[in-house]
Design a protein around this motif. Structure first.
Motif, PDB file in Angstrom:
ATOM      1  N   GLU A 274       6.689  -7.312 -10.280  1.00  0.00           N
ATOM      2  CA  GLU A 274       6.317  -6.730  -9.009  1.00  0.00           C
ATOM      3  C   GLU A 274       6.670  -5.205  -9.620  1.00  0.00           C
ATOM      4  O   GLU A 274       5.869  -4.386  -9.142  1.00  0.00           O
ATOM      5  CB  GLU A 274       7.404  -7.054  -8.044  1.00  0.00           C
ATOM      6  N   HIS A 275       7.652  -4.907 -10.225  1.00  0.00           N
ATOM      7  CA  HIS A 275       7.877  -3.467 -10.724  1.00  0.00           C
ATOM      8  C   HIS A 275       6.909  -3.055 -11.452  1.00  0.00           C
ATOM      9  O   HIS A 275       6.508  -1.693 -11.321  1.00  0.00           O
ATOM     10  CB  HIS A 275       9.287  -3.211 -11.072  1.00  0.00           C
ATOM     11  N   VAL A 276       6.616  -3.747 -12.509  1.00  0.00           N
ATOM     12  CA  VAL A 276       5.496  -3.474 -13.474  1.00  0.00           C
ATOM     13  C   VAL A 276       4.188  -3.060 -12.868  1.00  0.00           C
ATOM     14  O   VAL A 276       3.540  -1.917 -13.035  1.00  0.00           O
ATOM     15  CB  VAL A 276       5.295  -4.429 -14.567  1.00  0.00           C
ATOM     16  N   CYS A 277       3.839  -3.916 -11.789  1.00  0.00           N
ATOM     17  CA  CYS A 277       2.554  -3.575 -11.171  1.00  0.00           C
ATOM     18  C   CYS A 277       2.688  -2.381 -10.407  1.00  0.00           C
ATOM     19  O   CYS A 277       1.532  -1.826 -10.275  1.00  0.00           O
ATOM     20  CB  CYS A 277       2.387  -4.817 -10.394  1.00  0.00           C
ATOM     21  N   LYS A 278       3.689  -2.206  -9.777  1.00  0.00           N
ATOM     22  CA  LYS A 278       3.803  -0.953  -8.941  1.00  0.00           C
ATOM     23  C   LYS A 278       3.692   0.603 -10.066  1.00  0.00           C
ATOM     24  O   LYS A 278       3.136   1.221  -9.738  1.00  0.00           O
ATOM     25  CB  LYS A 278       5.154  -0.926  -8.178  1.00  0.00           C
ATOM     26  N   LEU A 279       4.352   0.201 -11.008  1.00  0.00           N
ATOM     27  CA  LEU A 279       4.205   1.152 -12.017  1.00  0.00           C
ATOM     28  C   LEU A 279       2.976   1.582 -12.412  1.00  0.00           C
ATOM     29  O   LEU A 279       2.453   2.634 -12.502  1.00  0.00           O
ATOM     30  CB  LEU A 279       5.291   0.928 -13.173  1.00  0.00           C
ATOM     31  N   LEU A 280       2.118   0.396 -12.920  1.00  0.00           N
ATOM     32  CA  LEU A 280       0.745   0.652 -13.309  1.00  0.00           C
ATOM     33  C   LEU A 280      -0.278   1.294 -12.306  1.00  0.00           C
ATOM     34  O   LEU A 280      -1.152   2.008 -12.384  1.00  0.00           O
ATOM     35  CB  LEU A 280       0.220  -0.836 -13.795  1.00  0.00           C
ATOM     36  N   LEU A 281       0.012   0.726 -10.908  1.00  0.00           N
ATOM     37  CA  LEU A 281      -0.727   1.056  -9.937  1.00  0.00           C
ATOM     38  C   LEU A 281      -0.484   2.795  -9.708  1.00  0.00           C
ATOM     39  O   LEU A 281      -1.553   3.426  -9.036  1.00  0.00           O
ATOM     40  CB  LEU A 281      -0.549   0.719  -8.636  1.00  0.00           C
TER      41      LEU A 281
END
Length: 283
Positions: A274-281
């Motif tokens: 979830e945190h990685v996805c947020k960072l990518l977005l």
């Protein structure tokens, strides 16, 4: 020992004699308490003393120094030994070493027969415990035909039937495949959350400690670290120095941080994703 403590090791030392008759220290001045209703994982390499601690908690071994108390009872008092072992159940590494019955039903009944439990009460306890471990359909099955994970569940049922206050899993998943390990761990968590049984999980798998209330790390017979999983596993370098691993998610986050990718500390894969996805977005 406070009222909430179910098990307590007070300044405990232990040693054994090697083949040459020399005393080999295993534990050195260990102080550990296990609170009622808690889920505690004890981590450490082979030779760290963790399995010796388990056997001391059940009076299978007696300390060379210090005291081991179970619900306030001293394990060195032979008059309360039977009562202590009714309080503390043990699940060992190899389930084949614990299974004694020709059928699953016989195996669960074995301990109850030794306790002199009334036949009607015995019947109720066998059915209840097999249902609680998900093995009620295997009542008349031959244990040697079961999978490793199923055998461990039968072993746990036999202990549960005797109504212990605490169950110690002494490397109980070490010989199982990933599916069997998952089965046993889920059952341990269920027994802790739903039945209120105190669980002590002796293991060298860091992933098994993620859901614990507390983690105790043993090194060379001493308590090296203890605290909540997040407190212990956040000290990656210190654990590495001791030759211990950390859960995969923690290791991955640590490696990303070394490359300049800073993420919040988490223990669970879903949270990291979830945190990685947020960072990518946000890029």
């Amino acid at each position: 020992m406070n009222e909430e403590s179910l098990l307590a090791l007070q300044n405990v030392s232990f040693a054994y004699d090697d083949e040459e008759g020399k005393r080999v220290p295993v534990l050195n001045s260990v102080d550990v308490t296990i609170d009622k209703g808690s889920f505690v994982s004890i981590l450490g390499h082979n030779g760290s003393g963790k399995s010796t601690m388990a056997k001391l908690m059940n009076a299978l071994l007696l300390p060379a120094g210090g005291k081991v108390l179970v619900s306030g009872m001293d394990t060195q008092n032979g008059e309360v030994l039977w009562e202590i072992r009714q309080h503390v159940g043990m699940v060992f590494q190899n389930p084949d070493n614990q299974i004694v019955g020709a059928t699953v039903e016989d195996d669960v009944a074995f301990g109850l027969e030794n306790m002199g439990v009334d036949p009607k009460e015995m019947r109720a306890r066998i059915d209840e415990t097999l249902f609680s471990v998900g093995m009620e359909k295997y009542l008349m099955a031959e244990p040697h035909r079961l999978s490793g994970g199923q055998k461990q569940r039968v072993a746990i049922a036999g202990i549960l039937a005797m109504r212990p206050s605490v169950i110690i899993f002494d490397e109980a998943t070490a010989m199982l495949d990933p599916k069997g390990r998952q089965e046993v761990l889920l059952l341990a968590r269920k027994l802790n959350r739903e039945e209120g049984i105190t669980i002590v999980n002796i293991t060298h798998f860091p992933e098994e400690a993620i859901y614990s209330d507390r983690v105790i790390v043993m090194r060379a017979g001493e308590v090296m670290m203890e605290g909540q999983p997040s407190e212990v596993f956040s000290q990656v370098e210190r654990l590495k120095e001791a030759g211990l691993d950390v859960p995969f998610v923690v290791r991955l986050r640590h490696e990303l941080a070394a490359k300049g990718i800073d993420l919040p500390f988490v223990l669970h894969q879903e949270e990291l994703v979830e945190h990685v996805c947020k960072l990518l977005l946000t890029k």
